[in-house]
Motif scaffolding. Structure first.
Motif, PDB file in Angstrom:
ATOM      1  N   THR A 199     -16.514 -16.034   3.195  1.00  0.00           N
ATOM      2  CA  THR A 199     -15.852 -15.251   4.240  1.00  0.00           C
ATOM      3  C   THR A 199     -15.156 -16.202   5.207  1.00  0.00           C
ATOM      4  O   THR A 199     -15.481 -17.391   5.264  1.00  0.00           O
ATOM      5  CB  THR A 199     -16.845 -14.380   5.034  1.00  0.00           C
ATOM      6  OG1 THR A 199     -17.812 -15.242   5.667  1.00  0.00           O
ATOM      7  CG2 THR A 199     -17.551 -13.377   4.142  1.00  0.00           C
ATOM      8  N   VAL A 200     -14.215 -15.666   5.956  1.00  0.00           N
ATOM      9  CA  VAL A 200     -13.589 -16.391   7.067  1.00  0.00           C
ATOM     10  C   VAL A 200     -14.145 -15.783   8.349  1.00  0.00           C
ATOM     11  O   VAL A 200     -14.096 -14.560   8.530  1.00  0.00           O
ATOM     12  CB  VAL A 200     -12.057 -16.262   7.025  1.00  0.00           C
ATOM     13  CG1 VAL A 200     -11.437 -16.910   8.259  1.00  0.00           C
ATOM     14  CG2 VAL A 200     -11.515 -16.905   5.756  1.00  0.00           C
ATOM     15  N   GLN A 201     -14.671 -16.625   9.223  1.00  0.00           N
ATOM     16  CA  GLN A 201     -15.307 -16.125  10.435  1.00  0.00           C
ATOM     17  C   GLN A 201     -14.413 -16.300  11.656  1.00  0.00           C
ATOM     18  O   GLN A 201     -13.579 -17.206  11.711  1.00  0.00           O
ATOM     19  CB  GLN A 201     -16.639 -16.839  10.676  1.00  0.00           C
ATOM     20  CG  GLN A 201     -17.679 -16.571   9.607  1.00  0.00           C
ATOM     21  CD  GLN A 201     -19.037 -17.136   9.988  1.00  0.00           C
ATOM     22  OE1 GLN A 201     -19.135 -18.112  10.719  1.00  0.00           O
ATOM     23  NE2 GLN A 201     -20.091 -16.506   9.490  1.00  0.00           N
ATOM     24  N   THR A 202     -14.613 -15.416  12.616  1.00  0.00           N
ATOM     25  CA  THR A 202     -13.951 -15.587  13.908  1.00  0.00           C
ATOM     26  C   THR A 202     -14.692 -16.665  14.690  1.00  0.00           C
ATOM     27  O   THR A 202     -15.820 -17.034  14.347  1.00  0.00           O
ATOM     28  CB  THR A 202     -13.964 -14.279  14.715  1.00  0.00           C
ATOM     29  OG1 THR A 202     -15.333 -13.916  14.990  1.00  0.00           O
ATOM     30  CG2 THR A 202     -13.291 -13.160  13.950  1.00  0.00           C
ATOM     31  N   LEU A 220      -9.451 -17.265  14.462  1.00  0.00           N
ATOM     32  CA  LEU A 220     -10.324 -17.553  13.332  1.00  0.00           C
ATOM     33  C   LEU A 220     -10.905 -18.954  13.468  1.00  0.00           C
ATOM     34  O   LEU A 220     -10.251 -19.875  13.974  1.00  0.00           O
ATOM     35  CB  LEU A 220      -9.552 -17.426  12.022  1.00  0.00           C
ATOM     36  CG  LEU A 220      -8.984 -16.026  11.731  1.00  0.00           C
ATOM     37  CD1 LEU A 220      -8.172 -16.046  10.440  1.00  0.00           C
ATOM     38  CD2 LEU A 220     -10.096 -14.999  11.639  1.00  0.00           C
ATOM     39  N   LEU A 221     -12.149 -19.101  13.022  1.00  0.00           N
ATOM     40  CA  LEU A 221     -12.831 -20.393  13.113  1.00  0.00           C
ATOM     41  C   LEU A 221     -12.144 -21.375  12.165  1.00  0.00           C
ATOM     42  O   LEU A 221     -12.056 -21.121  10.952  1.00  0.00           O
ATOM     43  CB  LEU A 221     -14.301 -20.232  12.726  1.00  0.00           C
ATOM     44  CG  LEU A 221     -15.213 -21.433  12.968  1.00  0.00           C
ATOM     45  CD1 LEU A 221     -15.350 -21.711  14.460  1.00  0.00           C
ATOM     46  CD2 LEU A 221     -16.580 -21.186  12.353  1.00  0.00           C
ATOM     47  N   PRO A 222     -11.635 -22.520  12.685  1.00  0.00           N
ATOM     48  CA  PRO A 222     -10.909 -23.456  11.819  1.00  0.00           C
ATOM     49  C   PRO A 222     -11.784 -24.004  10.697  1.00  0.00           C
ATOM     50  O   PRO A 222     -12.985 -24.223  10.872  1.00  0.00           O
ATOM     51  CB  PRO A 222     -10.485 -24.572  12.792  1.00  0.00           C
ATOM     52  CG  PRO A 222     -10.564 -23.963  14.153  1.00  0.00           C
ATOM     53  CD  PRO A 222     -11.674 -22.961  14.097  1.00  0.00           C
ATOM     54  N   VAL A 223     -11.170 -24.209   9.548  1.00  0.00           N
ATOM     55  CA  VAL A 223     -11.817 -24.853   8.403  1.00  0.00           C
ATOM     56  C   VAL A 223     -10.957 -26.054   8.037  1.00  0.00           C
ATOM     57  O   VAL A 223      -9.754 -25.908   7.780  1.00  0.00           O
ATOM     58  CB  VAL A 223     -11.938 -23.887   7.204  1.00  0.00           C
ATOM     59  CG1 VAL A 223     -12.499 -24.616   5.990  1.00  0.00           C
ATOM     60  CG2 VAL A 223     -12.817 -22.698   7.563  1.00  0.00           C
TER      61      VAL A 223
END
Length: 335
Positions: A199-202, A220-223
């Motif tokens: 998933t992509v998280q905030t 969005l939380l950077p990856v």
């Protein structure tokens, strides 16, 4: 005499005291001296600004239309250091007047197959000179060209998940599922990174004392090594006031063999839960199921068994069953 009258008299006599002070010969000479010092300083500055100087300027570089599906092997430079020569008045205007604009580079035409992004020395020099007046000499600039390799990225749509906590005021709560828009985002990254993302998280957010439905935008939380499109989502939190409701639910045993009859004491249990005000009248007995497993009865010699709530709406809160244990009798049917 009051303090207000004394203060008034002080302000009234101040101009007279200043005039008396200025009439003294010593103060006149000091003021005349400072006047000529300031006048000399002004002439010196005017003369200095007519001489030639060399200074270093920092010109920002802005990149437009950057494709989301490419990755650069090195970081693109954010500015160019420029060394110029001209009269002091012109250089002062460059430094303080903001007349030099950022250099803009459009990356929209880059090939999706990968390659090299290049801004040549000739293009940088042209963009710098067209902003400068004719008397300015461009001595040097660094970097003299911008050249960076880039490679294509793979992409996949991945579910967005709210990352944080929500606390409501007492008596209030979520009345349904939170709504994330868009529910999925396009993620551009290498295959290894994409495979690791479930998933992509905030960004982590704590929300306190909520008492009504609201919508908010979240980053969005950077990856590292991944790029999102879009980079923000909006989330709606449905919040309502809750009230308590109690219903009588019949006890069931769906796995009971046909040759047996089950008698329970009591035959019903009470289910108490918190319900959103807007759904109070919607909640019915049929929304619940209170069941006993026959496997719990077969070898049971105590005559009591626990009740399990096997069906309930997901929008209620804190459901409790009373009593949570009941007595029972199994009777053989005579055919």
């Amino acid at each position: 005499m009051s303090r207000l009258e004394a203060l008034f008299l002080t302000f009234k006599s101040a101009p007279k005291k200043i005039k008396t002070l200025l009439r003294r010969q010593g103060w006149k000479e000091v003021l005349i001296f400072f006047f000529f010092v300031l006048l000399s300083l002004g002439f010196w500055m005017l003369q200095s600004l007519q001489q030639d100087y060399e200074i270093e300027l920092i010109i920002p570089v802005r990149y437009k239309n950057v494709p989301a599906n490419i990755a650069f092997s090195d970081k693109l430079p954010n500015n160019i250091k420029v060394k110029v020569r001209d009269k002091g008045s012109v250089l002062l205007n460059y430094s303080l007047g903001g007349t030099l604009l950022p250099i803009e580079a459009s990356l929209g035409s880059l090939s999706a197959k990968g390659g090299t992004f290049l801004i040549s020395k000739k293009i940088i020099e042209r963009d710098l000179l067209k902003q400068m007046i004719a008397t300015t000499t461009l001595i040097s600039f660094e970097p003299q060209q911008i050249e960076v390799d880039y490679t294509p990225l793979k992409s996949r749509r991945i579910q967005v998940e709210f990352n944080g906590s929500l606390r409501t005021e007492p008596g209030f709560g979520l009345s349904g599922e939170i709504n994330i828009t868009p529910a999925t985002v396009q993620v551009y990254a290498g295959e290894e990174i994409l495979d690791s993302l479930i998933t992509v998280q905030t960004v982590n957010t704590k929300i306190e004392k909520a008492r009504k439905t609201f919508t908010r935008t979240f980053n969005l939380l950077p990856v590292k090594g991944a790029r999102f499109e879009p980079e923000q989502v909006t989330i709606t939190f449905p919040i309502e006031e809750y009230t308590e409701k109690t219903l009588n639910i019949p006890i069931q045993c769906k796995t009971l063999p046909q040759n047996l009859t089950l008698r329970t004491f009591p035959s019903m249990v009470q289910v108490t839960c918190n319900v959103p005000l807007s759904r109070f009248n919607q909640l019915k007995e049929s929304d619940f199921a209170a069941e006993i497993n026959y496997s719990d009865l077969e070898q049971n010699i105590s005559g009591t068994v626990s009740i399990k709530l096997t069906k309930k709406p997901n929008w209620i809160q804190s459901p409790t069953v009373h009593p949570d244990k009941i007595e029972f009798i199994l009777e053989q049917n005579n055919y």
